[in-house]
Design a protein around this motif. Structure first.
Motif, PDB file in Angstrom:
ATOM      1  N   GLY A 144       0.670  -1.099  -0.292  1.00  0.00           N
ATOM      2  CA  GLY A 144       0.118   0.085   0.032  1.00  0.00           C
ATOM      3  C   GLY A 144       1.108   1.350  -0.308  1.00  0.00           C
ATOM      4  N   HIS A 145       2.170   1.336  -0.165  1.00  0.00           N
ATOM      5  CA  HIS A 145       2.802   1.911  -0.315  1.00  0.00           C
ATOM      6  C   HIS A 145       4.256   2.059  -0.795  1.00  0.00           C
ATOM      7  N   THR A 146       4.991   3.232  -0.975  1.00  0.00           N
ATOM      8  CA  THR A 146       6.088   2.981  -2.644  1.00  0.00           C
ATOM      9  C   THR A 146       7.073   4.029  -1.726  1.00  0.00           C
ATOM     10  N   VAL A 147       8.247   3.584  -2.019  1.00  0.00           N
ATOM     11  CA  VAL A 147       9.674   4.828  -1.702  1.00  0.00           C
ATOM     12  C   VAL A 147      10.139   5.113  -2.428  1.00  0.00           C
ATOM     13  N   GLU A 148       9.878   4.986  -3.768  1.00  0.00           N
ATOM     14  CA  GLU A 148      10.395   5.707  -4.860  1.00  0.00           C
ATOM     15  C   GLU A 148       9.617   7.382  -5.251  1.00  0.00           C
ATOM     16  N   PRO A 149       9.746   8.103  -5.066  1.00  0.00           N
ATOM     17  CA  PRO A 149       9.199   9.537  -5.042  1.00  0.00           C
ATOM     18  C   PRO A 149       8.234   9.251  -7.183  1.00  0.00           C
ATOM     19  N   ALA A 150       7.809   9.966  -6.934  1.00  0.00           N
ATOM     20  CA  ALA A 150       7.293  10.262  -8.508  1.00  0.00           C
ATOM     21  C   ALA A 150       8.097  10.788  -9.818  1.00  0.00           C
ATOM     22  N   LEU A 151       6.918  10.440 -10.554  1.00  0.00           N
ATOM     23  CA  LEU A 151       8.030  11.008 -12.113  1.00  0.00           C
ATOM     24  C   LEU A 151       6.852  11.426 -13.190  1.00  0.00           C
ATOM     25  N   HIS A 152       7.773  12.955 -14.049  1.00  0.00           N
ATOM     26  CA  HIS A 152       6.873  13.429 -15.081  1.00  0.00           C
ATOM     27  C   HIS A 152       6.683  12.543 -15.985  1.00  0.00           C
ATOM     28  N   LEU A 153       5.342  12.773 -16.347  1.00  0.00           N
ATOM     29  CA  LEU A 153       5.132  11.700 -17.677  1.00  0.00           C
ATOM     30  C   LEU A 153       6.744  12.113 -18.605  1.00  0.00           C
ATOM     31  N   GLY A 154       7.281  13.113 -18.999  1.00  0.00           N
ATOM     32  CA  GLY A 154       8.325  13.225 -19.892  1.00  0.00           C
ATOM     33  C   GLY A 154       9.575  12.213 -19.252  1.00  0.00           C
ATOM     34  N   CYS A 155      10.095  12.415 -17.611  1.00  0.00           N
ATOM     35  CA  CYS A 155      10.850  11.438 -17.233  1.00  0.00           C
ATOM     36  C   CYS A 155      10.252  10.146 -17.135  1.00  0.00           C
ATOM     37  N   TYR A 156       9.800   9.261 -17.421  1.00  0.00           N
ATOM     38  CA  TYR A 156       9.047   8.699 -17.025  1.00  0.00           C
ATOM     39  C   TYR A 156       9.679   7.559 -18.367  1.00  0.00           C
ATOM     40  N   ALA A 157       8.842   8.274 -19.472  1.00  0.00           N
ATOM     41  CA  ALA A 157       9.393   7.775 -20.734  1.00  0.00           C
ATOM     42  C   ALA A 157      10.985   7.722 -21.241  1.00  0.00           C
ATOM     43  N   TYR A 158      12.153   8.899 -20.483  1.00  0.00           N
ATOM     44  CA  TYR A 158      12.851   8.713 -20.458  1.00  0.00           C
ATOM     45  C   TYR A 158      13.516   7.576 -19.873  1.00  0.00           C
ATOM     46  N   SER A 159      12.640   7.216 -18.759  1.00  0.00           N
ATOM     47  CA  SER A 159      13.836   6.371 -17.763  1.00  0.00           C
ATOM     48  C   SER A 159      12.922   5.173 -17.890  1.00  0.00           C
ATOM     49  N   ARG A 160      12.408   4.470 -18.409  1.00  0.00           N
ATOM     50  CA  ARG A 160      11.709   2.773 -18.825  1.00  0.00           C
ATOM     51  C   ARG A 160      13.125   2.658 -20.439  1.00  0.00           C
ATOM     52  N   ARG A 161      13.051   3.745 -20.741  1.00  0.00           N
ATOM     53  CA  ARG A 161      13.956   3.471 -22.426  1.00  0.00           C
ATOM     54  C   ARG A 161      15.400   3.844 -21.907  1.00  0.00           C
ATOM     55  N   ALA A 162      16.182   4.026 -20.766  1.00  0.00           N
ATOM     56  CA  ALA A 162      17.176   4.313 -20.252  1.00  0.00           C
ATOM     57  C   ALA A 162      18.333   3.392 -19.379  1.00  0.00           C
ATOM     58  N   CYS A 163      16.939   2.683 -17.891  1.00  0.00           N
ATOM     59  CA  CYS A 163      17.116   2.158 -17.328  1.00  0.00           C
ATOM     60  C   CYS A 163      16.695   0.819 -17.833  1.00  0.00           C
ATOM     61  N   PRO A 164      18.731   0.109 -17.538  1.00  0.00           N
ATOM     62  CA  PRO A 164      18.435  -1.229 -16.995  1.00  0.00           C
ATOM     63  C   PRO A 164      17.010  -1.665 -16.480  1.00  0.00           C
ATOM     64  N   THR A 165      17.013  -1.171 -15.301  1.00  0.00           N
ATOM     65  CA  THR A 165      15.813  -2.220 -13.742  1.00  0.00           C
ATOM     66  C   THR A 165      14.620  -2.290 -15.553  1.00  0.00           C
ATOM     67  N   LEU A 166      14.514  -0.995 -15.921  1.00  0.00           N
ATOM     68  CA  LEU A 166      12.826  -0.660 -16.668  1.00  0.00           C
ATOM     69  C   LEU A 166      12.929  -1.119 -17.493  1.00  0.00           C
ATOM     70  N   ASN A 167      14.010  -1.917 -18.099  1.00  0.00           N
ATOM     71  CA  ASN A 167      14.126  -1.762 -19.958  1.00  0.00           C
ATOM     72  C   ASN A 167      14.459  -3.146 -20.381  1.00  0.00           C
ATOM     73  N   GLY A 168      14.525  -3.548 -19.290  1.00  0.00           N
ATOM     74  CA  GLY A 168      14.534  -5.407 -18.740  1.00  0.00           C
ATOM     75  C   GLY A 168      16.369  -5.937 -19.511  1.00  0.00           C
ATOM     76  N   GLY A 169      17.049  -4.742 -19.621  1.00  0.00           N
ATOM     77  CA  GLY A 169      17.819  -5.036 -20.188  1.00  0.00           C
ATOM     78  C   GLY A 169      19.269  -5.433 -19.189  1.00  0.00           C
ATOM     79  N   SER A 170      19.022  -5.475 -17.672  1.00  0.00           N
ATOM     80  CA  SER A 170      18.769  -6.273 -16.153  1.00  0.00           C
ATOM     81  C   SER A 170      18.061  -7.041 -15.696  1.00  0.00           C
ATOM     82  N   ASP A 171      18.598  -8.038 -15.509  1.00  0.00           N
ATOM     83  CA  ASP A 171      17.805  -9.404 -14.795  1.00  0.00           C
ATOM     84  C   ASP A 171      18.047  -9.058 -13.010  1.00  0.00           C
ATOM     85  N   HIS A 172      19.061  -8.694 -12.485  1.00  0.00           N
ATOM     86  CA  HIS A 172      19.145  -9.168 -11.848  1.00  0.00           C
ATOM     87  C   HIS A 172      19.754  -7.865 -10.819  1.00  0.00           C
TER      88      HIS A 172
END
Length: 222
Positions: free
Chosen positions: A86-114
């Protein structure tokens, strides 16, 4: 192929070509006069949240990537455990910053598995923005070396933004009563090594030609 950087982030320091999120633990220099697209000699512990900036972002309604004020709509990045708690420590993001993170972050884009097994050895530095002090990031026992979980993105309107206060004095984003305008599966959980090996063996057996690591980081699209 380079990933376009949001205008909000063009003057932020980068490491390895990636924008360093504002809430990420990083070394100095904190102030610089760099040009967009250049590296700034900053070392970052990607995936490790600086506690002072995390708290400042949550309570001040700031984006975890650019550090600027959120607007009428923000994105919450959530693990299955966060939704269950029911809660998260991750702060929120702008839509544009989320779109960038989804492509650049290995955790989110699948480039890292651990997750990283150990923390980087970063010397303590003074945070010139929030007045806090960064400490060497300790490995999170619940994540260090573990396979990545499922991650979802919730699009949350400003009137549903609420701060969660933990018993230990921590703060995060409350999910209680939140009804996202949209929920998107960012990535599925990484498969354990034995499951990946089994899929690879089946691919070889049936001649499908699937790469051995195909199942480790499945990518989904909304």
């Amino acid at each position: 192929m380079s990933i376009p950087v949001p205008m909000r982030c063009v003057r932020q320091p980068r490491a390895g070509g990636r924008v360093i999120p504002w809430t990420t633990v990083q070394t100095s220099p904190r102030l610089f006069l760099g040009l967009p697209g250049t590296e700034h000699g900053v070392t970052a512990a990607f995936g490790a949240l600086d506690s002072a900036r995390q708290a400042a972002a949550v309570t001040g309604r700031l984006c975890q990537v650019c550090g600027q004020a959120l607007e009428h709509l923000s994105v919450y990045l959530l693990r299955s455990a966060d939704i269950a708690n029911g809660h998260t420590v991750e702060p929120a993001l702008h839509l544009g910053c989320y779109a960038y993170s989804r492509r650049a972050c290995p955790t989110l884009n699948g480039g890292s598995d651990h997750y990283r097994r150990t923390s980087l050895n970063l010397r303590t530095v003074q945070d010139d923005t929030t007045g806090g002090t960064w400490k060497q990031p300790a490995a999170d026992p619940d994540r260090a070396g573990h396979a990545h979980e499922t991650w979802d993105a919730w699009y949350v309107p400003a009137d549903q933004y609420r701060v969660h206060h933990g018993d230990n004095g921590s703060v995060g984003l409350s999910l209680e009563g939140v009804k996202p305008l949209r929920a998107v599966r960012v990535r599925n959980a990484a498969l354990p090594p034995d499951a990946v090996a089994l899929l690879a063996a089946l691919a070889d057996l049936f001649g499908t030609g699937a790469p051995a690591d195909r199942g480790a980081c499945p990518r989904t699209h909304s």
